[in-house]
Design an enzyme around this catalytic site. Structure first.
Site: not given
Length: 445
Positions: A21, A127, A347
């Site tokens: 991230h 985020d 994911e």
């Protein structure tokens, strides 16, 4: 250029505490700064060095646009974590520790509100893992843009599974089901569906994830680290489902079982670079005896960190084995190389489907069990055998099918580079976003 009488646009960036991230947020902040936007990255003391290094490298290259750091104290001890546990990758040894980390990040809210109240930025890029930050920003009339650390296909597939819960129709996890309401029919095994998408599971992370979906609805819009030409059907589909403003501004990187793996690589007969997260060379039981000597001149093992983007862009690279994190997928796409996909968690299964079934620039190694933390990941990787690795490497390296795959990958790489160049789709979206934020912030812009 702005005149001295104009107020400088100020944007806060608040990335989740994890490399997957943080890295794209650094790149995005650099791009905002290059348009004379004051960019402030909010992080914690032990995460600060990675940002400081990137900022210093930028200054050494002659860029003097403003990027600052603002630190929050991470509540490790208060949440029940070891004192120096301020990054997600340090909290995955057990499920309990992982969930405690997600609890800890919610305890940052009071500090974050104080910072917003003091500095009053014109916009917050936050985020998706911090849904409460969107609520905090709204208290002070600050528009928030949600940042997703993944692409459109994954977003569409996740939303569909949350809404339709197709796995409830399965009698066992080994069966497959079609993901509903997607532009193309994509099947997924029950064992590949992330547990956080299954509504019957409730823990710190699933509560956080579902809150993030509510925050998405309350945000001013969404920015996505992708490029339109990579997944146009799913970008359009997501716009239709989301019904809000979306800016596509990537790839950010263009702006600037181990024994089984070893045996599989050796058996494939192909040249390779293998990056391993092990820096101790003593007693490496994960390597077959004499492996490095036999592979001398054929393969290179890099222990610890490696410059992945630079490696992928080298003309000698013919393929890329990836766990299918979105940053790695974008880096592989941008470099124009085919991929062997080995999803682990988050994911990543959806990203594998994008590469192997939609883009058709990769081959799946056969990992079909979704994992949540270190112990489960080790069990999952143990299920992938040397024969599967050998077969996958050969498929992307040798023969007519490999050539077709390589040609598609190279074309996508060209599209990625064009997207961020002047006049490209991501270039235009970034310019449009900054212009809109200036118009929202003050009549002086």
């Amino acid at each position: 250029m702005e005149t001295e009488s104009q107020q400088q646009l100020h944007i806060f960036f608040f990335p989740f505490m994890g490399p997957g991230h943080s890295i794209p947020i650094i790149e995005i902040a650099k791009q905002f700064a290059s348009y004379s936007v004051k960019s402030t990255i909010i992080t914690t003391p032990l995460n600060a060095p990675q940002f400081s290094k990137a900022i210093q490298r930028r200054k050494h290259l002659g860029f003097d646009h403003e990027i600052e750091l603002l630190l929050l104290k991470f509540p490790s001890v208060e949440a029940g974590l070891p004192q120096e546990c301020e990054s997600y990758n340090l909290a995955t040894s057990t499920l309990e520790m992982e969930l405690t980390f997600f609890k800890a990040i919610t305890l940052l809210e009071p500090q974050f509100e104080q910072v917003l109240d003091k500095h009053r930025p014109h916009c917050l890029v936050v985020d998706t893992m911090f849904p409460w930050a969107t609520t905090a920003a709204s208290k002070f009339g600050i528009p928030s843009l949600l940042f997703h650390g993944t692409g459109f296909f994954s977003l569409c597939a996740s939303k569909s599974i949350i809404i339709h819960q197709p796995h409830l129709k399965l009698s066992s996890d080994s069966e497959s089901v079609v993901i509903p309401d997607l532009p193309v029919e994509i099947k997924i095994k029950g064992s590949q569906i992330p547990s956080y998408l299954k509504l019957n599971l409730v823990n710190e992370f699933t509560k956080l994830f579902r809150s993030s979906k509510d925050a998405e609805d309350r945000s001013y819009g969404v920015i996505v680290n992708s490029f339109y030409e990579l997944e146009p059907d799913y970008a359009d589909h997501y716009r239709k489902m989301f019904g809000k403003k979306i800016w596509i501004i990537g790839p950010g990187s263009l702006y600037n079982k181990l024994l089984e793996i070893a045996v599989g690589l050796e058996a494939s007969g192909q040249e390779f670079i293998w990056v391993v997260n092990k820096e101790n060379k003593d007693k490496e039981e994960w390597l077959p005896e004499g492996f490095e000597q036999r592979m001398e001149g054929k393969g290179l093992i890099i222990r610890g960190w490696a410059p992945q983007v630079l490696i992928l862009e080298h003309e000698a690279i013919g393929g890329f084995v990836t766990h299918c994190g979105w940053n790695s997928i974008l880096e592989g796409v941008s470099a124009g190389v085919p991929m062997i996909t080995w999803p682990v968690s988050a994911e990543q299964t959806f990203n594998e489907k994008l590469v192997t079934e939609i883009l058709r620039t990769g081959v799946a190694v056969g990992a079909d069990i979704w994992g949540t933390f270190a112990d489960e990941i080790v069990k999952m990787e143990a299920g992938v055998k040397r024969v599967a690795i050998e077969k996958s490497v050969i498929l992307i390296m040798v023969g007519d099918e490999a050539e077709v795959m390589r040609s598609r990958a190279k074309e996508l790489g060209k599209m990625a580079r064009m997207a961020v160049e002047e006049g490209g789709s991501s270039f235009k979206d970034l310019r449009a976003l900054i212009a809109e934020l200036r118009s929202l912030s003050s009549p002086l812009f």
